[in-house]
Motif scaffolding. Structure first.
Motif, PDB file in Angstrom:
ATOM      1  N   GLU A   1       0.786  -0.530  -1.013  1.00 41.75           N
ATOM      2  CA  GLU A   1       2.138  -0.175  -0.559  1.00 41.75           C
ATOM      3  C   GLU A   1       2.658  -1.322   0.300  1.00 41.75           C
ATOM      4  O   GLU A   1       1.905  -1.870   1.108  1.00 41.75           O
ATOM      5  N   TYR A   2       3.951  -1.652   0.130  1.00 41.36           N
ATOM      6  CA  TYR A   2       4.536  -2.667   1.010  1.00 41.36           C
ATOM      7  C   TYR A   2       4.316  -2.262   2.461  1.00 41.36           C
ATOM      8  O   TYR A   2       4.469  -1.092   2.820  1.00 41.36           O
TER       9      TYR A   2
ATOM     10  N   LEU B   1       7.410 -13.812   2.033  1.00 40.97           N
ATOM     11  CA  LEU B   1       5.990 -13.487   1.928  1.00 40.97           C
ATOM     12  C   LEU B   1       5.816 -12.056   2.423  1.00 40.97           C
ATOM     13  O   LEU B   1       6.086 -11.755   3.586  1.00 40.97           O
ATOM     14  N   ALA B   2       5.401 -11.175   1.528  1.00 42.63           N
ATOM     15  CA  ALA B   2       5.185  -9.780   1.912  1.00 42.63           C
ATOM     16  C   ALA B   2       3.701  -9.469   1.822  1.00 42.63           C
ATOM     17  O   ALA B   2       2.929 -10.218   1.225  1.00 42.63           O
ATOM     18  N   VAL B   3       3.343  -8.365   2.448  1.00 42.12           N
ATOM     19  CA  VAL B   3       1.950  -7.930   2.424  1.00 42.12           C
ATOM     20  C   VAL B   3       1.929  -6.474   1.958  1.00 42.12           C
ATOM     21  O   VAL B   3       2.812  -5.684   2.320  1.00 42.12           O
ATOM     22  N   ALA B   4       0.956  -6.162   1.111  1.00 43.80           N
ATOM     23  CA  ALA B   4       0.762  -4.762   0.709  1.00 43.80           C
ATOM     24  C   ALA B   4      -0.577  -4.296   1.262  1.00 43.80           C
ATOM     25  O   ALA B   4      -1.576  -5.008   1.184  1.00 43.80           O
TER      26      ALA B   4
ATOM     27  N   ASP C   1      -9.214  -1.476   4.392  1.00 52.05           N
ATOM     28  CA  ASP C   1      -7.928  -1.499   3.673  1.00 52.05           C
ATOM     29  C   ASP C   1      -7.981  -2.502   2.525  1.00 52.05           C
ATOM     30  O   ASP C   1      -8.638  -3.543   2.629  1.00 52.05           O
ATOM     31  N   GLU C   2      -7.248  -2.192   1.441  1.00 54.57           N
ATOM     32  CA  GLU C   2      -7.050  -3.203   0.399  1.00 54.57           C
ATOM     33  C   GLU C   2      -5.780  -3.973   0.757  1.00 54.57           C
ATOM     34  O   GLU C   2      -4.684  -3.413   0.773  1.00 54.57           O
ATOM     35  N   VAL C   3      -5.974  -5.245   1.103  1.00 52.64           N
ATOM     36  CA  VAL C   3      -4.848  -6.053   1.580  1.00 52.64           C
ATOM     37  C   VAL C   3      -4.475  -7.077   0.504  1.00 52.64           C
ATOM     38  O   VAL C   3      -5.339  -7.768  -0.034  1.00 52.64           O
ATOM     39  N   ALA C   4      -3.175  -7.150   0.178  1.00 52.72           N
ATOM     40  CA  ALA C   4      -2.732  -8.089  -0.859  1.00 52.72           C
ATOM     41  C   ALA C   4      -1.531  -8.888  -0.371  1.00 52.72           C
ATOM     42  O   ALA C   4      -0.659  -8.354   0.319  1.00 52.72           O
ATOM     43  N   ILE C   5      -1.503 -10.153  -0.740  1.00 55.72           N
ATOM     44  CA  ILE C   5      -0.392 -11.036  -0.365  1.00 55.72           C
ATOM     45  C   ILE C   5       0.589 -11.075  -1.534  1.00 55.72           C
ATOM     46  O   ILE C   5       0.201 -11.343  -2.677  1.00 55.72           O
ATOM     47  N   ILE C   6       1.865 -10.787  -1.217  1.00 51.94           N
ATOM     48  CA  ILE C   6       2.897 -10.644  -2.248  1.00 51.94           C
ATOM     49  C   ILE C   6       3.937 -11.751  -2.076  1.00 51.94           C
ATOM     50  O   ILE C   6       4.878 -11.619  -1.296  1.00 51.94           O
TER      51      ILE C   6
ATOM     52  N   PRO D   1      -7.321 -10.356  12.282  1.00 49.67           N
ATOM     53  CA  PRO D   1      -5.956  -9.889  12.579  1.00 49.67           C
ATOM     54  C   PRO D   1      -5.886  -8.366  12.617  1.00 49.67           C
ATOM     55  O   PRO D   1      -6.455  -7.689  11.764  1.00 49.67           O
ATOM     56  N   LYS D   2      -5.198  -7.861  13.630  1.00 53.91           N
ATOM     57  CA  LYS D   2      -5.115  -6.406  13.797  1.00 53.91           C
ATOM     58  C   LYS D   2      -3.901  -5.801  13.099  1.00 53.91           C
ATOM     59  O   LYS D   2      -3.861  -4.609  12.840  1.00 53.91           O
ATOM     60  N   SER D   3      -2.873  -6.624  12.838  1.00 52.32           N
ATOM     61  CA  SER D   3      -1.666  -6.099  12.192  1.00 52.32           C
ATOM     62  C   SER D   3      -1.258  -7.028  11.055  1.00 52.32           C
ATOM     63  O   SER D   3      -1.740  -8.167  10.942  1.00 52.32           O
ATOM     64  N   VAL D   4      -0.361  -6.532  10.224  1.00 49.89           N
ATOM     65  CA  VAL D   4       0.163  -7.322   9.115  1.00 49.89           C
ATOM     66  C   VAL D   4       0.828  -8.601   9.634  1.00 49.89           C
ATOM     67  O   VAL D   4       0.634  -9.688   9.079  1.00 49.89           O
ATOM     68  N   GLY D   5       1.591  -8.479  10.716  1.00 48.61           N
ATOM     69  CA  GLY D   5       2.278  -9.647  11.275  1.00 48.61           C
ATOM     70  C   GLY D   5       1.289 -10.725  11.725  1.00 48.61           C
ATOM     71  O   GLY D   5       1.500 -11.922  11.469  1.00 48.61           O
ATOM     72  N   GLU D   6       0.215 -10.265  12.349  1.00 44.20           N
ATOM     73  CA  GLU D   6      -0.805 -11.209  12.828  1.00 44.20           C
ATOM     74  C   GLU D   6      -1.491 -11.887  11.638  1.00 44.20           C
ATOM     75  O   GLU D   6      -1.729 -13.104  11.637  1.00 44.20           O
TER      76      GLU D   6
END
Lengths: 138, 80, 138, 80
Positions: free
Chosen positions: B57-58, B50-53, B69-74, B27-32
């Motif tokens: 950072e949100y 469902l948010a992504v950091a 990137d450090e990607v986290a599911i919130i 996935p290239k973006s948070v939405g994807e």
């Protein structure tokens, strides 16, 4: 330091006056959140908190800065406990210290309301026969 | 792509940190990323939000993702 | 006891969480009033409080009962210090403990606002070269 | 009639407890007492407010006074 931000395994409630005391403060407002024995008439045996700590500390710092500036506070405290907590144990403390009392009351309410909306901390309610992540589902 | 999971999403995924294989469709973006996660874990669609950091950072749906990137599911937060 | 009412020579701020903790309380709101170093840009060296103790305790009890009933609180604390107090010393503590946070915030604000209007306690501000009974004159 | 004075009224009167001699015109009500006090101590009229407590309860001007009541003068309170 005008802000004290911590994520801890156990909250010390005794220090909060000393931490918020300031020669220019006439008013200090503190909110403690604690574990309540019943949720919707179901008996809770405990809560379990987890956090994304690096992000939570960053968001807590932003929150403190917003309040310090908006209400011209002298000091702010935001502390949250994680891990397993039993009934009557404190889980969160937020406090604001200001020249006059209106500012510290408003700021303190803002701190806890915003903390509950934005800080990445998750709470699981533990009942006798099940456990539920709070607010996860509509 | 390494992803951190917390709260109920950790329980759904079964781990707090997962290297996800998106079969060459990274996935290239948070939405994807969110779309792909909801396809992989249908339980995610039932959550209140469902948010992504990204890098703690949100991040909005249109934020682009970089390899390191450090990607986290919130999932819905519930502190206090 | 669901209320703790005291007039003391020195306030112990450490006990307030323990005093307000209750198995059915998810929220505890506390206000501390303290001696501020400046009043209208004049440096205060200290405050001196006196009270009509029998009446003050009676009025504090009425105030606690009103709040307990109005907000369905689990516990209330009202404590005031008398005698000479220096800058940063706490002079008053009021607190309310309730199931949810709105009630304890509203009740706590009511407690301090009403205390300042009705409880027979008098404060003298001591400056370098004079001392003034607060609010005595229009 | 024994009267207790606090705060600034104590300073004006010079004592915290005074047996006042009203020259056989003992005030019968709180209102009458306040009038007599303001005549005796003109400084009282300059205060922001002046209340009276009878047996440690706030008392309106029309409350009647009995010989053995505990009567206290309450200048503007300023606790907190």
């Amino acid at each position: 330091m005008n802000k004290i931000i911590e994520i801890v395994s156990s909250l010390d409630t005794n220090q909060v006056y000393a931490e918020l005391s300031h020669p220019n403060s006439g008013g200090i407002c503190v909110f403690f959140g604690a574990v309540r024995e019943f949720t919707n008439n179901e008996q809770v045996t405990g809560l379990e908190f987890e956090t994304y700590e690096a992000m939570a500390l960053k968001e807590m710092n932003k929150l403190a800065d917003t309040a310090l500036e908006k209400w011209g506070l002298n000091k702010v405290v935001i502390k949250h406990a994680i891990g397993k907590k039993e009934v009557q144990e404190p889980v969160v403390v937020v406090g604001a210290s200001s020249a006059h009392r209106s500012a510290c009351f408003e700021a303190c309410r803002f701190l806890i309301d915003t903390l509950k909306e934005t800080i990445p901390i998750w709470k699981k309610e533990i009942f006798k026969n099940k456990s539920v992540w709070v607010s996860a589902h509509p | 792509m390494e992803i951190l999971f917390f709260g109920i999403t950790k329980d759904i995924v079964g781990s707090s940190q997962v290297k996800l294989d998106f079969e060459n469709e990274v996935p290239k973006s948070v939405g994807e990323l969110k779309m792909k996660l909801e396809r992989k874990y249908p339980e995610f669609s039932k959550l209140s939000s469902l948010a992504v950091a990204v890098n703690s950072e949100y991040a909005d749906d249109n934020v682009q993702l970089q390899t390191n990137d450090e990607v986290a599911i919130i999932p819905p937060v519930s502190g206090g």
